[in-house]
Write a protein that holds these residues in place. Structure first.
Motif, PDB file in Angstrom:
ATOM      1  N   GLU A  26      37.196  65.839  64.512  1.00  0.00           N
ATOM      2  CA  GLU A  26      37.888  64.691  64.566  1.00  0.00           C
ATOM      3  C   GLU A  26      39.375  64.891  64.374  1.00  0.00           C
ATOM      4  O   GLU A  26      40.088  64.232  64.986  1.00  0.00           O
ATOM      5  CB  GLU A  26      37.225  63.720  63.372  1.00  0.00           C
ATOM      6  CG  GLU A  26      35.928  62.836  63.765  1.00  0.00           C
ATOM      7  CD  GLU A  26      35.542  62.006  62.598  1.00  0.00           C
ATOM      8  OE1 GLU A  26      34.754  61.148  62.905  1.00  0.00           O
ATOM      9  OE2 GLU A  26      35.834  62.277  61.545  1.00  0.00           O
ATOM     10  N   GLN A  29      41.265  66.292  67.194  1.00  0.00           N
ATOM     11  CA  GLN A  29      41.580  65.092  68.357  1.00  0.00           C
ATOM     12  C   GLN A  29      43.037  65.084  68.493  1.00  0.00           C
ATOM     13  O   GLN A  29      43.354  64.479  69.483  1.00  0.00           O
ATOM     14  CB  GLN A  29      40.840  63.791  68.116  1.00  0.00           C
ATOM     15  CG  GLN A  29      39.390  64.061  68.417  1.00  0.00           C
ATOM     16  CD  GLN A  29      38.541  62.655  68.263  1.00  0.00           C
ATOM     17  OE1 GLN A  29      38.263  61.992  69.174  1.00  0.00           O
ATOM     18  NE2 GLN A  29      38.533  62.381  67.070  1.00  0.00           N
ATOM     19  N   ASP A  30      43.746  64.957  67.339  1.00  0.00           N
ATOM     20  CA  ASP A  30      45.235  64.736  67.415  1.00  0.00           C
ATOM     21  C   ASP A  30      46.095  66.100  67.737  1.00  0.00           C
ATOM     22  O   ASP A  30      47.178  65.884  68.152  1.00  0.00           O
ATOM     23  CB  ASP A  30      45.486  64.141  66.001  1.00  0.00           C
ATOM     24  CG  ASP A  30      45.006  62.996  65.467  1.00  0.00           C
ATOM     25  OD1 ASP A  30      44.653  62.147  66.408  1.00  0.00           O
ATOM     26  OD2 ASP A  30      44.655  63.148  64.310  1.00  0.00           O
ATOM     27  N   GLY A  31      45.280  67.022  68.153  1.00  0.00           N
ATOM     28  CA  GLY A  31      46.169  68.196  68.341  1.00  0.00           C
ATOM     29  C   GLY A  31      45.680  69.339  67.610  1.00  0.00           C
ATOM     30  O   GLY A  31      44.886  69.238  66.599  1.00  0.00           O
ATOM     31  N   LEU A  75      40.615  71.825  69.992  1.00  0.00           N
ATOM     32  CA  LEU A  75      39.428  71.253  70.857  1.00  0.00           C
ATOM     33  C   LEU A  75      39.416  72.348  72.083  1.00  0.00           C
ATOM     34  O   LEU A  75      40.358  72.579  72.604  1.00  0.00           O
ATOM     35  CB  LEU A  75      39.410  70.091  71.254  1.00  0.00           C
ATOM     36  CG  LEU A  75      39.266  68.735  69.855  1.00  0.00           C
ATOM     37  CD1 LEU A  75      39.178  67.539  70.314  1.00  0.00           C
ATOM     38  CD2 LEU A  75      37.896  69.344  69.244  1.00  0.00           C
ATOM     39  N   SER A  76      38.256  72.611  72.431  1.00  0.00           N
ATOM     40  CA  SER A  76      38.143  73.410  73.605  1.00  0.00           C
ATOM     41  C   SER A  76      38.258  72.586  74.983  1.00  0.00           C
ATOM     42  O   SER A  76      38.752  73.162  76.185  1.00  0.00           O
ATOM     43  CB  SER A  76      36.783  74.055  73.599  1.00  0.00           C
ATOM     44  OG  SER A  76      35.801  73.290  73.656  1.00  0.00           O
ATOM     45  N   GLY A  77      38.381  71.333  74.815  1.00  0.00           N
ATOM     46  CA  GLY A  77      38.397  70.416  76.078  1.00  0.00           C
ATOM     47  C   GLY A  77      38.412  68.999  75.693  1.00  0.00           C
ATOM     48  O   GLY A  77      37.852  68.705  74.602  1.00  0.00           O
ATOM     49  N   GLY A  78      38.786  68.241  76.475  1.00  0.00           N
ATOM     50  CA  GLY A  78      38.510  66.741  76.495  1.00  0.00           C
ATOM     51  C   GLY A  78      37.048  66.169  76.306  1.00  0.00           C
ATOM     52  O   GLY A  78      36.894  65.048  75.759  1.00  0.00           O
ATOM     53  N   ASP A  79      36.228  66.978  76.763  1.00  0.00           N
ATOM     54  CA  ASP A  79      34.682  66.703  76.489  1.00  0.00           C
ATOM     55  C   ASP A  79      34.345  66.533  75.337  1.00  0.00           C
ATOM     56  O   ASP A  79      33.592  65.481  74.682  1.00  0.00           O
ATOM     57  CB  ASP A  79      33.887  67.519  77.396  1.00  0.00           C
ATOM     58  CG  ASP A  79      33.950  67.607  78.949  1.00  0.00           C
ATOM     59  OD1 ASP A  79      34.815  66.466  79.322  1.00  0.00           O
ATOM     60  OD2 ASP A  79      33.565  68.427  79.567  1.00  0.00           O
ATOM     61  N   ALA A  81      36.193  65.613  72.650  1.00  0.00           N
ATOM     62  CA  ALA A  81      36.725  64.199  72.019  1.00  0.00           C
ATOM     63  C   ALA A  81      36.208  62.911  72.719  1.00  0.00           C
ATOM     64  O   ALA A  81      35.630  61.903  72.186  1.00  0.00           O
ATOM     65  CB  ALA A  81      38.321  64.131  72.432  1.00  0.00           C
ATOM     66  N   GLU A  82      35.720  63.306  74.170  1.00  0.00           N
ATOM     67  CA  GLU A  82      34.808  61.969  74.645  1.00  0.00           C
ATOM     68  C   GLU A  82      33.424  61.977  73.954  1.00  0.00           C
ATOM     69  O   GLU A  82      32.919  60.868  73.852  1.00  0.00           O
ATOM     70  CB  GLU A  82      34.718  62.468  76.098  1.00  0.00           C
ATOM     71  CG  GLU A  82      33.958  61.626  77.109  1.00  0.00           C
ATOM     72  CD  GLU A  82      33.888  61.873  78.366  1.00  0.00           C
ATOM     73  OE1 GLU A  82      32.842  61.453  79.124  1.00  0.00           O
ATOM     74  OE2 GLU A  82      34.797  62.405  78.984  1.00  0.00           O
ATOM     75  N   ARG A  85      33.995  60.207  70.853  1.00  0.00           N
ATOM     76  CA  ARG A  85      34.271  58.450  71.234  1.00  0.00           C
ATOM     77  C   ARG A  85      33.094  57.914  71.668  1.00  0.00           C
ATOM     78  O   ARG A  85      32.784  56.783  71.270  1.00  0.00           O
ATOM     79  CB  ARG A  85      35.344  58.448  72.400  1.00  0.00           C
ATOM     80  CG  ARG A  85      36.754  58.497  72.049  1.00  0.00           C
ATOM     81  CD  ARG A  85      37.535  58.118  73.062  1.00  0.00           C
ATOM     82  NE  ARG A  85      37.672  59.075  74.152  1.00  0.00           N
ATOM     83  CZ  ARG A  85      38.224  60.274  74.410  1.00  0.00           C
ATOM     84  NH1 ARG A  85      39.099  60.603  73.562  1.00  0.00           N
ATOM     85  NH2 ARG A  85      38.062  60.980  75.431  1.00  0.00           N
TER      86      ARG A  85
END
Length: 113
Positions: A26, A29-31, A75-79, A81-82, A85
């Motif tokens: 978490e 997710q902000d960087g 994070l290793s990728g947007g997945d 964070a997805e 969510r």
């Protein structure tokens, strides 16, 4: 021999099955964040955080890079964070269902008095 997909998914969820790991994801997710910032945000011993970060690194959910003497995680990728969510949406739906049931019970109780 390859592992069946359902077993691989179960292993992923097992890896995510600790509150410290979820909190780290978490926060990331902000960087990207240095370890010192993660330690400041999570009440855990440095050795404990190090172990959780190692698990997340091995599972390729986070990456680590050195910036001088500082280790910065991302994070290793947007997945990832997805996925977080999606978990939030599932929890929201579950809790709103409980809230609706509670309201119904309270209305019923108030109506009987």
């Amino acid at each position: 021999m390859s592992v069946p997909l359902y077993e691989a998914k179960a292993e992923l969820f097992r890896l995510l099955g600790h509150p410290v790991r979820i909190r780290v994801l978490e926060l990331l997710q902000d960087g990207p964040k240095p370890v010192r910032d993660l330690l400041a945000a999570i009440e855990v011993e440095p050795t404990g955080l190090s172990q959780h970060l190692a698990v997340l690194r091995r599972s390729e959910l986070v990456t680590a890079r050195r910036d001088g003497s500082t280790v910065v995680y991302a994070l290793s990728g947007g997945d990832v964070a997805e996925l977080l969510r999606a978990a939030r949406a599932l929890l929201s739906a579950k809790l709103s269902g409980r809230h609706a049931l509670l309201n119904e019970l309270l209305e019923e109780e108030t109506g009987q008095r």
